[in-house]
Design a protein around this motif. Structure first.
Motif, PDB file in Angstrom:
ATOM      1  N   UNK A  77      11.078   3.117  -0.063  1.00  0.00           N
ATOM      2  CA  UNK A  77      10.556   3.789  -1.264  1.00  0.00           C
ATOM      3  C   UNK A  77       9.315   3.132  -1.847  1.00  0.00           C
ATOM      4  N   UNK A  78       8.651   2.293  -1.055  1.00  0.00           N
ATOM      5  CA  UNK A  78       7.413   1.673  -1.528  1.00  0.00           C
ATOM      6  C   UNK A  78       6.219   2.352  -0.879  1.00  0.00           C
ATOM      7  N   UNK A  79       5.059   2.409  -1.569  1.00  0.00           N
ATOM      8  CA  UNK A  79       3.870   3.027  -0.983  1.00  0.00           C
ATOM      9  C   UNK A  79       3.523   2.395   0.369  1.00  0.00           C
ATOM     10  N   UNK A  80       3.401   3.230   1.374  1.00  0.00           N
ATOM     11  CA  UNK A  80       3.002   2.791   2.711  1.00  0.00           C
ATOM     12  C   UNK A  80       4.012   1.836   3.343  1.00  0.00           C
ATOM     13  N   UNK A 113       2.666  -1.499   5.904  1.00  0.00           N
ATOM     14  CA  UNK A 113       1.273  -1.216   5.583  1.00  0.00           C
ATOM     15  C   UNK A 113       0.993  -1.452   4.121  1.00  0.00           C
ATOM     16  N   UNK A 114      -0.216  -1.064   3.693  1.00  0.00           N
ATOM     17  CA  UNK A 114      -0.619  -1.238   2.296  1.00  0.00           C
ATOM     18  C   UNK A 114      -1.642  -0.183   1.933  1.00  0.00           C
ATOM     19  N   UNK A 115      -1.707   0.142   0.647  1.00  0.00           N
ATOM     20  CA  UNK A 115      -2.684   1.100   0.147  1.00  0.00           C
ATOM     21  C   UNK A 115      -4.016   0.379  -0.033  1.00  0.00           C
ATOM     22  N   UNK A 116      -5.032   0.809   0.703  1.00  0.00           N
ATOM     23  CA  UNK A 116      -6.312   0.102   0.695  1.00  0.00           C
ATOM     24  C   UNK A 116      -7.479   1.079   0.618  1.00  0.00           C
ATOM     25  N   UNK A 117      -8.621   0.539   0.185  1.00  0.00           N
ATOM     26  CA  UNK A 117      -9.848   1.329   0.143  1.00  0.00           C
ATOM     27  C   UNK A 117     -10.275   1.695   1.559  1.00  0.00           C
ATOM     28  N   UNK A 118     -10.859   2.876   1.703  1.00  0.00           N
ATOM     29  CA  UNK A 118     -11.369   3.330   2.995  1.00  0.00           C
ATOM     30  C   UNK A 118     -12.770   2.763   3.198  1.00  0.00           C
ATOM     31  N   UNK A 177      -6.203   5.161   1.206  1.00  0.00           N
ATOM     32  CA  UNK A 177      -5.098   5.685   2.012  1.00  0.00           C
ATOM     33  C   UNK A 177      -4.268   4.520   2.543  1.00  0.00           C
ATOM     34  N   UNK A 178      -3.155   4.840   3.184  1.00  0.00           N
ATOM     35  CA  UNK A 178      -2.321   3.809   3.801  1.00  0.00           C
ATOM     36  C   UNK A 178      -3.021   3.230   5.028  1.00  0.00           C
ATOM     37  N   UNK A 179      -3.139   1.929   5.049  1.00  0.00           N
ATOM     38  CA  UNK A 179      -3.631   1.218   6.224  1.00  0.00           C
ATOM     39  C   UNK A 179      -2.426   0.509   6.837  1.00  0.00           C
ATOM     40  N   UNK A 180      -1.980   0.960   7.997  1.00  0.00           N
ATOM     41  CA  UNK A 180      -0.731   0.473   8.582  1.00  0.00           C
ATOM     42  C   UNK A 180      -0.956  -0.783   9.412  1.00  0.00           C
ATOM     43  N   UNK A 181       0.072  -1.627   9.462  1.00  0.00           N
ATOM     44  CA  UNK A 181       0.005  -2.898  10.177  1.00  0.00           C
ATOM     45  C   UNK A 181       0.738  -2.796  11.514  1.00  0.00           C
ATOM     46  N   UNK A 222       0.966   6.509  10.616  1.00  0.00           N
ATOM     47  CA  UNK A 222       1.389   7.661   9.832  1.00  0.00           C
ATOM     48  C   UNK A 222       0.812   7.632   8.435  1.00  0.00           C
ATOM     49  N   UNK A 223       0.866   8.773   7.723  1.00  0.00           N
ATOM     50  CA  UNK A 223       0.271   8.843   6.392  1.00  0.00           C
ATOM     51  C   UNK A 223       0.999   7.924   5.406  1.00  0.00           C
TER      52      UNK A 223
END
Length: 530
Positions: free
Chosen positions: A43-46, A53-58, A88-92, A97-98
């Motif tokens: 239930x956490x963003x990304x 992942x984390x929510x980061x600048x594009x 957007x989500x930047x995945x590790x 995925x979104x």
């Protein structure tokens, strides 16, 4: 009946993927320009709490573009996806995925740690149950509304810069039809003005990587929709075809005897409704396709413009394409000469590699040949033959990559038409993918082609295996010869050693003086007395 029963059995599985995540279609997300949905696992963003992942600048590419599109700030697809979102989500790791809830292509398992390689096969090599299952999956996708994605039915400006969201639901299959329309549609300049010389997926370097990603995402969605994690898209090998041999009711639909432009009533696809085919109407209204059904699927293979497309591609045409060493050249558009991409796409002759605006060959030839819905770029994905056709085109791309082993730097970094530079994000995908990310072997993306595996086996069978078999037949003799040789060398070495010792002794005796020098004599006496 079998297909209908299978569809009913699969109906309980519901999922989707594609364009605008439903969770990011709110005025809040659009106004804040942030698309970082929560992963359901924590239930956490990304999925940040789980390290996904984390929510980061594009970060957008600043590489210069080609001259084909002279405007700035007129099209929502420019500098994708910054008009809509800049975070957007930047995945590790192996997550994707979104919301970082999926695995990267080629990985599997709850933590995306299991590697796997799936094989796309010739549709004629499928068993009857396998073929029927594929047709059932297509039908299921056409009748399942996406729970995860929606499509915008207005531009960002028409949405009042995000304050008035304009989105529609869409089924899984049509979601991908809409994406293919959206990436290739004309630019709406306002009033009655449009700009046609723009396409973010065709007529430029991104043609092959974009369609590679398109197929991978479609494949992935069918796997999730059906629970069949081993599903792959079959391909149609159209080399040297004299007619559309998949255009039968057993496969992709035969011809309607009452109307040659329609499909046979016995085909599942005869009841399909198409979308996004009325481009001139959308342009006149300065509107986007909203997914409204626009009539039946049209197809009349072979009754096309034969002056433009005299025949279907041959094996020799494919081999000529594969012999071209340059991926891209010149203006990097449909006027490029000696470009593998432009020749395979069908804007250059497969006999000379020279661009020819009067002819449609290779990939383009199949679209023209179908003489119906598939012959119009924006709406072509409505016809399920599109998937089989592009799977085979992708296999030719894969052959070229394996033959020439290009570095990623071979893909143009700058000056390509808008949206086609190596670091440009591909329209209209969210999550984000760059063109250069798919300029790699399919095996690095988790899939292969049966015809390419057969080709590699042919090389083994023709050259390597006979050599190994010949070697296996004579190896006992080789070992025996080696043993005998070793014994002989040891004997010869011993004899040589004895002879050398005897020779050295003889030489020492021959060199001994008969009389001592005077000094030596006195020295010897001194030592004796001591």
């Amino acid at each position: 009946m079998l297909l209908a029963a299978l569809c009913c059995l699969l109906w309980s599985f519901r999922t989707s993927a594609g364009h605008f995540p439903r969770a990011c279609a709110s005025s809040k997300s659009l106004m804040e320009k942030e698309c970082c949905p929560a992963w359901t696992g924590d239930s956490s963003p990304c999925g940040q709490l789980s390290g996904r992942g984390a929510c980061q600048d594009i970060t957008l590419s600043k590489a210069p573009l080609g001259p084909q599109y002279p405007f700035t700030g007129m099209d929502d697809r420019e500098a994708w996806p910054s008009v809509f979102y800049n975070r957007t989500c930047q995945c590790f790791g192996n997550f994707m995925g979104f919301n970082c809830g999926n695995c990267k292509f080629g990985f599997w398992g709850p933590n995306c740690t299991e590697k796997r390689l799936l094989v796309r096969r010739n549709i004629f090599d499928l068993s009857v149950p396998e073929k029927n299952k594929f047709l059932a999956y297509l039908t299921l996708a056409k009748h399942t509304i996406s729970p995860d994605y929606v499509i915008p039915i207005g531009t960002y400006g028409q949405m009042n810069n995000g304050s008035t969201p304009m989105f529609n639901d869409i089924n899984v299959y049509d979601l991908f039809v809409w994406m293919h329309y959206y990436v290739s549609r004309d630019t709406l300049l306002g009033g009655s003005e449009i700009w046609k010389d723009i396409d973010f997926a065709h007529e430029a370097p991104g043609f092959l990587p974009w369609h590679r990603l398109f197929l991978l995402l479609w494949e992935q969605e069918i796997q999730k929709l059906t629970g069949d994690e081993n599903f792959t898209i079959p391909y149609w090998d159209w080399r040297d075809a004299k007619s559309c041999d998949i255009c039968t009711d057993e496969y992709m639909g035969g011809r309607n005897p009452a109307n040659p432009n329609l499909l046979s009533p016995a085909s599942f696809f005869s009841s399909w409704q198409i979308i996004c085919t009325r481009l001139e109407e959308y342009n006149s209204r300065q509107a986007l396709c909203d997914g409204t059904p626009e009539g039946p699927l049209l197809r009349n293979p072979g009754n096309h413009d034969k002056a433009r497309t005299p025949r279907l591609p041959s094996s020799a045409d494919v081999e000529f394409c594969l012999s071209l060493t340059q991926y891209e050249s010149d203006s990097m558009d449909k006027a490029a000469n000696f470009s593998f991409r432009n020749t395979l796409e069908g804007f250059a002759s497969p006999l000379t590699g020279i661009a020819d605006a009067s002819q449609s060959s290779m990939h383009n030839a199949l679209h023209i040949y179908m003489n119906g819905t598939m012959s119009q770029v924006q709406g072509s994905a409505n016809d399920p033959i599109f998937l089989l056709h592009h799977a085979f085109v992708d296999s030719i791309f894969e052959q070229w990559l394996r033959r020439h082993h290009p570095l990623q730097e071979v893909y143009p970094e700058a000056n390509a038409p808008i949206g086609h530079n190596r670091e440009s994000y591909m329209v209209p995908f969210i999550p984000l993918y760059r063109n250069g990310d798919f300029f790699i072997s399919s095996r690095d993306l988790g899939y292969d082609y049966s015809n390419l595996q057969d080709s590699e086996r042919d090389i083994f069978q023709d050259y390597i295996k006979p050599f190994l078999e010949q070697t296996s037949r004579i190896w006992p003799w080789l070992i025996g010869a080696a043993v005998v040789g070793s014994v002989l060398m040891a004997v010869l070495g011993r004899l040589t050693s004895l002879l050398c010792r005897r020779k050295r002794k003889q030489l020492r005796e021959e060199r001994r003086p008969l009389l001592m020098e005077k000094e030596d004599y006195h020295s010897l006496l001194y030592q004796t007395h001591v």
